[in-house]
Design a protein around this motif. Sequence first.
Motif, PDB file in Angstrom:
ATOM      1  N   ARG A   1      11.148  18.460  39.126  1.00 35.06           N
ATOM      2  CA  ARG A   1      11.732  18.439  37.778  1.00 35.06           C
ATOM      3  C   ARG A   1      11.966  17.010  37.298  1.00 35.06           C
ATOM      4  O   ARG A   1      11.793  16.721  36.117  1.00 35.06           O
ATOM      5  CB  ARG A   1      13.039  19.226  37.751  1.00 35.06           C
ATOM      6  CG  ARG A   1      12.784  20.725  37.692  1.00 35.06           C
ATOM      7  CD  ARG A   1      14.022  21.554  37.618  1.00 35.06           C
ATOM      8  NE  ARG A   1      14.824  21.315  36.432  1.00 35.06           N
ATOM      9  CZ  ARG A   1      15.974  21.922  36.200  1.00 35.06           C
ATOM     10  NH1 ARG A   1      16.453  22.803  37.066  1.00 35.06           N
ATOM     11  NH2 ARG A   1      16.665  21.669  35.118  1.00 35.06           N
ATOM     12  N   ALA A   2      12.358  16.129  38.196  1.00 38.83           N
ATOM     13  CA  ALA A   2      12.545  14.722  37.823  1.00 38.83           C
ATOM     14  C   ALA A   2      11.220  14.104  37.380  1.00 38.83           C
ATOM     15  O   ALA A   2      11.165  13.368  36.385  1.00 38.83           O
ATOM     16  CB  ALA A   2      13.143  13.940  38.988  1.00 38.83           C
ATOM     17  N   ASN A   3      10.142  14.408  38.102  1.00 38.21           N
ATOM     18  CA  ASN A   3       8.824  13.887  37.727  1.00 38.21           C
ATOM     19  C   ASN A   3       8.362  14.465  36.391  1.00 38.21           C
ATOM     20  O   ASN A   3       7.737  13.765  35.586  1.00 38.21           O
ATOM     21  CB  ASN A   3       7.807  14.180  38.823  1.00 38.21           C
ATOM     22  CG  ASN A   3       8.030  13.314  40.044  1.00 38.21           C
ATOM     23  OD1 ASN A   3       8.647  12.267  39.978  1.00 38.21           O
ATOM     24  ND2 ASN A   3       7.522  13.764  41.176  1.00 38.21           N
ATOM     25  N   ALA A   4       8.682  15.730  36.129  1.00 40.04           N
ATOM     26  CA  ALA A   4       8.344  16.328  34.838  1.00 40.04           C
ATOM     27  C   ALA A   4       9.115  15.639  33.720  1.00 40.04           C
ATOM     28  O   ALA A   4       8.575  15.410  32.626  1.00 40.04           O
ATOM     29  CB  ALA A   4       8.643  17.822  34.853  1.00 40.04           C
ATOM     30  N   LEU A   5      10.353  15.268  33.984  1.00 37.65           N
ATOM     31  CA  LEU A   5      11.158  14.538  32.996  1.00 37.65           C
ATOM     32  C   LEU A   5      10.525  13.182  32.686  1.00 37.65           C
ATOM     33  O   LEU A   5      10.433  12.784  31.520  1.00 37.65           O
ATOM     34  CB  LEU A   5      12.585  14.372  33.515  1.00 37.65           C
ATOM     35  CG  LEU A   5      13.554  13.616  32.619  1.00 37.65           C
ATOM     36  CD1 LEU A   5      13.743  14.338  31.285  1.00 37.65           C
ATOM     37  CD2 LEU A   5      14.886  13.438  33.328  1.00 37.65           C
ATOM     38  N   ILE A   6      10.080  12.480  33.708  1.00 38.62           N
ATOM     39  CA  ILE A   6       9.397  11.193  33.492  1.00 38.62           C
ATOM     40  C   ILE A   6       8.149  11.406  32.650  1.00 38.62           C
ATOM     41  O   ILE A   6       7.923  10.684  31.672  1.00 38.62           O
ATOM     42  CB  ILE A   6       9.038  10.526  34.840  1.00 38.62           C
ATOM     43  CG1 ILE A   6      10.302  10.059  35.562  1.00 38.62           C
ATOM     44  CG2 ILE A   6       8.088   9.342  34.617  1.00 38.62           C
ATOM     45  CD1 ILE A   6      10.054   9.569  36.979  1.00 38.62           C
ATOM     46  N   ALA A   7       7.348  12.403  33.004  1.00 43.99           N
ATOM     47  CA  ALA A   7       6.109  12.666  32.262  1.00 43.99           C
ATOM     48  C   ALA A   7       6.398  13.028  30.806  1.00 43.99           C
ATOM     49  O   ALA A   7       5.702  12.562  29.893  1.00 43.99           O
ATOM     50  CB  ALA A   7       5.322  13.778  32.946  1.00 43.99           C
ATOM     51  N   ASP A   8       7.444  13.829  30.571  1.00 45.02           N
ATOM     52  CA  ASP A   8       7.779  14.259  29.215  1.00 45.02           C
ATOM     53  C   ASP A   8       8.297  13.123  28.332  1.00 45.02           C
ATOM     54  O   ASP A   8       8.155  13.172  27.118  1.00 45.02           O
ATOM     55  CB  ASP A   8       8.835  15.369  29.248  1.00 45.02           C
ATOM     56  CG  ASP A   8       8.299  16.689  29.768  1.00 45.02           C
ATOM     57  OD1 ASP A   8       7.066  16.813  29.944  1.00 45.02           O
ATOM     58  OD2 ASP A   8       9.127  17.597  30.006  1.00 45.02           O
ATOM     59  N   THR A   9       8.937  12.141  28.937  1.00 48.33           N
ATOM     60  CA  THR A   9       9.548  11.059  28.153  1.00 48.33           C
ATOM     61  C   THR A   9       8.731   9.768  28.165  1.00 48.33           C
ATOM     62  O   THR A   9       9.070   8.832  27.448  1.00 48.33           O
ATOM     63  CB  THR A   9      10.969  10.757  28.675  1.00 48.33           C
ATOM     64  OG1 THR A   9      10.906  10.444  30.068  1.00 48.33           O
ATOM     65  CG2 THR A   9      11.901  11.934  28.443  1.00 48.33           C
ATOM     66  N   ALA A  10       7.665   9.711  28.940  1.00 50.33           N
ATOM     67  CA  ALA A  10       6.909   8.467  29.095  1.00 50.33           C
ATOM     68  C   ALA A  10       6.327   7.948  27.776  1.00 50.33           C
ATOM     69  O   ALA A  10       6.349   6.735  27.527  1.00 50.33           O
ATOM     70  CB  ALA A  10       5.801   8.631  30.128  1.00 50.33           C
ATOM     71  N   ASN A  11       5.820   8.824  26.920  1.00 51.53           N
ATOM     72  CA  ASN A  11       5.278   8.358  25.637  1.00 51.53           C
ATOM     73  C   ASN A  11       6.367   7.742  24.761  1.00 51.53           C
ATOM     74  O   ASN A  11       6.136   6.743  24.078  1.00 51.53           O
ATOM     75  CB  ASN A  11       4.582   9.496  24.892  1.00 51.53           C
ATOM     76  CG  ASN A  11       3.257   9.857  25.521  1.00 51.53           C
ATOM     77  OD1 ASN A  11       2.663   9.055  26.237  1.00 51.53           O
ATOM     78  ND2 ASN A  11       2.811  11.066  25.273  1.00 51.53           N
ATOM     79  N   HIS A  12       7.554   8.340  24.795  1.00 54.03           N
ATOM     80  CA  HIS A  12       8.671   7.775  24.032  1.00 54.03           C
ATOM     81  C   HIS A  12       9.103   6.438  24.638  1.00 54.03           C
ATOM     82  O   HIS A  12       9.446   5.505  23.915  1.00 54.03           O
ATOM     83  CB  HIS A  12       9.838   8.748  23.992  1.00 54.03           C
ATOM     84  CG  HIS A  12       9.487  10.058  23.366  1.00 54.03           C
ATOM     85  ND1 HIS A  12       9.104  10.190  22.046  1.00 54.03           N
ATOM     86  CD2 HIS A  12       9.435  11.303  23.902  1.00 54.03           C
ATOM     87  CE1 HIS A  12       8.847  11.449  21.783  1.00 54.03           C
ATOM     88  NE2 HIS A  12       9.029  12.149  22.893  1.00 54.03           N
ATOM     89  N   ALA A  13       9.063   6.350  25.963  1.00 51.11           N
ATOM     90  CA  ALA A  13       9.384   5.086  26.625  1.00 51.11           C
ATOM     91  C   ALA A  13       8.359   4.008  26.268  1.00 51.11           C
ATOM     92  O   ALA A  13       8.716   2.845  26.079  1.00 51.11           O
ATOM     93  CB  ALA A  13       9.461   5.279  28.138  1.00 51.11           C
ATOM     94  N   ASP A  14       7.081   4.400  26.169  1.00 51.92           N
ATOM     95  CA  ASP A  14       6.041   3.465  25.708  1.00 51.92           C
ATOM     96  C   ASP A  14       6.377   2.936  24.324  1.00 51.92           C
ATOM     97  O   ASP A  14       6.311   1.726  24.064  1.00 51.92           O
ATOM     98  CB  ASP A  14       4.667   4.147  25.640  1.00 51.92           C
ATOM     99  CG  ASP A  14       3.966   4.256  26.972  1.00 51.92           C
ATOM    100  OD1 ASP A  14       4.248   3.432  27.870  1.00 51.92           O
ATOM    101  OD2 ASP A  14       3.138   5.161  27.113  1.00 51.92           O
TER     102      ASP A  14
END
Length: 127
Positions: free
Chosen positions: A66-79
């Motif tokens: 679930r933590a990795n899914a959170l990273i994947a879901d927010t990575a574009n916003h972090a970019d």
Amino acid sequence: MKEIARDYLTDEGADLKKGKAAFLSVDLVHGRIRVYSADEYADIAPVLVGSGWHMRWPIPPVGNARANALIADTANHADNLFNGVSLRTEPDPHGVILYAGAGTAIDAIQRRCAREWVDFYESPEGA
């Protein structure tokens, strides 16, 4: 456009359940998104967060998947956030200058982290 590095956890495990508090963190200096758990940062914000060089959001102590899914879901916003800031090193005080669009990225990350809390408390394995 620079792309932020994604620091995923190992596929299995519960790394975030070992500490006092868990966070999603975006390093605006080096361009890195990660999740971590730490006792020493639970009660006070570290200086890098206080200066704005790192941004972090509290998350529940979920499993690594679930933590990795959170990273994947927010990575574009972090970019978008990483590309919408510049670092201020002179004159004092040091910090980060946020440009247009950075607020939208911050809000999107916050909403996703808040949804993780809802899912955590509504799931049978949550609280």
